[in-house]
Write an enzyme that holds these catalytic residues in place. Sequence first.
Site, short mmCIF file in Angstrom:
data_model
loop_
_atom_site.label_atom_id
_atom_site.label_comp_id
_atom_site.label_asym_id
_atom_site.label_seq_id
_atom_site.Cartn_x
_atom_site.Cartn_y
_atom_site.Cartn_z
N LYS A 1 0.84 -1.21 0.00
CA LYS A 1 0.00 0.00 0.00
C LYS A 1 0.87 1.25 0.00
O LYS A 1 0.63 2.19 -0.76
CB LYS A 1 -0.91 0.00 1.24
CG LYS A 1 -1.63 1.31 1.47
CD LYS A 1 -2.53 1.26 2.68
CE LYS A 1 -1.90 1.70 3.96
NZ LYS A 1 -1.57 3.13 4.05
N ASN A 2 1.87 1.27 0.87
CA ASN A 2 2.64 2.50 1.03
C ASN A 2 3.62 2.76 -0.12
O ASN A 2 4.29 3.78 -0.14
CB ASN A 2 3.38 2.50 2.37
CG ASN A 2 2.42 2.67 3.53
OD1 ASN A 2 1.23 2.90 3.32
ND2 ASN A 2 2.91 2.54 4.75
N CYS B 1 -6.03 12.78 12.67
CA CYS B 1 -6.58 11.53 12.17
C CYS B 1 -6.53 10.49 13.27
O CYS B 1 -6.23 10.80 14.41
CB CYS B 1 -5.83 11.04 10.95
SG CYS B 1 -4.27 10.32 11.36
N ARG C 1 -1.44 14.72 12.79
CA ARG C 1 -0.49 14.31 11.76
C ARG C 1 -0.09 15.54 10.96
O ARG C 1 -0.63 15.80 9.88
CB ARG C 1 -1.15 13.27 10.86
CG ARG C 1 -0.32 12.00 10.76
CD ARG C 1 -1.12 10.89 10.22
NE ARG C 1 -0.27 9.93 9.53
CZ ARG C 1 -0.69 8.76 9.10
NH1 ARG C 1 -1.93 8.40 9.28
NH2 ARG C 1 0.14 7.95 8.48
N ASP D 1 3.82 0.50 12.08
CA ASP D 1 2.62 -0.13 11.52
C ASP D 1 2.49 -1.61 11.90
O ASP D 1 1.39 -2.17 11.85
CB ASP D 1 2.63 -0.02 9.98
CG ASP D 1 2.34 1.40 9.52
OD1 ASP D 1 2.01 2.25 10.37
OD2 ASP D 1 2.46 1.67 8.31
N ARG E 1 -9.03 -0.47 3.77
CA ARG E 1 -8.11 0.54 3.20
C ARG E 1 -6.78 -0.10 2.78
O ARG E 1 -6.10 0.40 1.89
CB ARG E 1 -7.81 1.63 4.25
CG ARG E 1 -8.92 2.66 4.43
CD ARG E 1 -8.43 3.79 5.30
NE ARG E 1 -7.09 4.15 4.93
CZ ARG E 1 -6.08 4.37 5.77
NH1 ARG E 1 -6.26 4.30 7.05
NH2 ARG E 1 -4.89 4.67 5.32
C1 UD1 Z 1 3.87 6.83 6.45
C2 UD1 Z 1 3.03 5.62 6.19
C3 UD1 Z 1 2.44 5.10 7.49
C4 UD1 Z 1 3.54 4.86 8.50
C5 UD1 Z 1 4.44 6.09 8.65
C6 UD1 Z 1 5.64 5.85 9.54
C7 UD1 Z 1 2.17 5.98 3.96
C8 UD1 Z 1 0.97 6.21 3.10
N1 UD1 Z 1 1.94 5.98 5.29
O1 UD1 Z 1 3.00 7.82 6.99
O2 UD1 Z 1 1.75 3.90 7.22
O3 UD1 Z 1 2.96 4.58 9.75
O4 UD1 Z 1 4.91 6.50 7.35
O5 UD1 Z 1 6.41 4.81 9.04
O6 UD1 Z 1 3.26 5.73 3.48
N2 UD1 Z 1 5.60 14.49 11.07
C9 UD1 Z 1 5.69 15.83 11.39
N3 UD1 Z 1 5.64 16.75 10.39
C10 UD1 Z 1 5.51 16.40 9.08
C11 UD1 Z 1 5.43 15.02 8.76
C12 UD1 Z 1 5.48 14.08 9.78
O7 UD1 Z 1 5.80 16.19 12.56
O8 UD1 Z 1 5.46 17.29 8.21
C13 UD1 Z 1 5.64 13.46 12.15
C14 UD1 Z 1 4.30 12.70 12.24
O9 UD1 Z 1 3.37 13.41 13.01
C15 UD1 Z 1 4.73 11.41 12.88
C16 UD1 Z 1 6.13 11.20 12.30
O10 UD1 Z 1 6.57 12.47 11.82
O11 UD1 Z 1 4.83 11.56 14.27
C17 UD1 Z 1 6.19 10.16 11.21
O12 UD1 Z 1 5.39 10.57 10.14
P1 UD1 Z 1 5.70 10.21 8.63
O13 UD1 Z 1 6.94 9.43 8.51
O14 UD1 Z 1 5.56 11.46 7.84
O15 UD1 Z 1 4.48 9.25 8.31
P2 UD1 Z 1 3.49 9.33 7.08
O16 UD1 Z 1 4.24 9.67 5.84
O17 UD1 Z 1 2.30 10.14 7.45
#
Ligand code: UD1
Length: 419
Positions: free
Chosen positions: A22-23, A116, A121, A306, A398
């Site tokens: 998925k990711n 979410c 997030r 995850d 999903r």
């Molecule tokens: C992706 C994955 C999700 C997985 C996560 C961590 C997809 C579609 N989803 O989510 O399944 O759980 O990686 O491996 O690929 N953060 C900030 N600011 C930002 C972005 C992130 O503070 O601009 C923080 C988030 O709140 C969280 C952490 O960074 O605490 C990790 O987030 P991130 O690696 O960005 O996860 P996603 O890309 O949302």
Amino acid sequence: MSEIVIEGKRKLFGELEVQGAKNSVLPVLAATILCERECVIHNCPKISDVDTSLKILKDLGVDCKAEGNTVTVDSSVINDYKISESLMREMRSSVMFLGAILGRTKKAVISSPGGCELGPRPIDLHLSSLKKMGAVITEEHGFINCLAPNGLKGAEIYLSFPSVGATENIILAAATAKGLTIIHNAAKEPEISDLADFLNSAGARIYGGGSDTVYIHGVEHLGGSEHIIIPDRIVAATYMACAAATGGKIKLNSVMPSHIVAILSVFKEADCDIKVSSKSITLTASHKLKRVEKISTAVYPAFPTDAGPLVLSMLCVANGTSVFKENIFENRFRYIDELKRLGAKIKTEGNLALIEGVDKLTGAGCKATDLRGGAALVCAGLSAYGKTTIGEIQHIERGYEDIVGNLSHLGADIKYIKG
Ligand code: UD1
């Protein structure tokens, strides 16, 4: 509402092909927006997040069709740059379309993804990086407007945290920007390498995808590509947890054991016998699982957040007390209250969970709170005595292609009841 109904206590046995990730498929579908010729993507899982991505592409005027596990996308014409609020709500990770739309059309509008099911997030790293590349971003009335009238330009970006989504958005935005972009402290997850491989096969010049420094030399145009999505490492962990919790033995094919080294070591510590070949894993569970002293989630290659709910669910029936620490998301324990309905003994304090293994779980009615938390309930239901009914299964759909069919194939007594 539709439900999954399980009569537990059947050991899982057999072989299964693991679906595409998925990711990986979500950012690759977003990346097709940058490609001006036809892209053919194989091993796409049939999951609702892919359906939502295809709806987003269609809304932008892109021609796409899905046949079996192959999706064909022709983005030679794009006539919109907005993602509707309803589609953003269906899939908050649609934020990764931002970099691609902006790169292709020089403007993009999305609704703010907001909080979410895993807690707040934020997307500050995505937005500040795009700003560094020359985007002008304003936020009003719940929408994020991005403009780059003269096109995006390469920049040197240091991420304060190696965010997966931010790394992907920057790669997408930089692929056709002017000049060189360097991402320091980039996320290293295998899905990042897959995205870079896809873009490179369409003509991009990305080096170091999957390492902590990524170099993207912007090119003027991207063409088409034929690409196979990598296997889903979290889905592999899910079926392993289900087999382990029921005391079964399964062989997973089409997996990349090298992507799940940290997960495999947890299963080994829980006393599962693991045999790997280059593309398969065979798990044989011991009669009674052992506790795992401490699991701590962190960025790749460490134990992924995850997979947390799945192993935590499995450890509910292990011998002894296991300790689990969630370090990535603030509010990822909502499913634990649902596990407790089946008799799980779990204490939480902040981001720590203490899982005291019990002799038996007993079936109960419960609700999926999020994607992996929902899968954790399926795992618990399979190992419980009696009947478990899981509601709100749209969360599970999903990310899992035919989880009910796959588990039935492995010998589970599990049904999908359409509501
Ligand atoms: C992706 C994955 C999700 C997985 C996560 C961590 C997809 C579609 N989803 O989510 O399944 O759980 O990686 O491996 O690929 N953060 C900030 N600011 C930002 C972005 C992130 O503070 O601009 C923080 C988030 O709140 C969280 C952490 O960074 O605490 C990790 O987030 P991130 O690696 O960005 O996860 P996603 O890309 O949302």
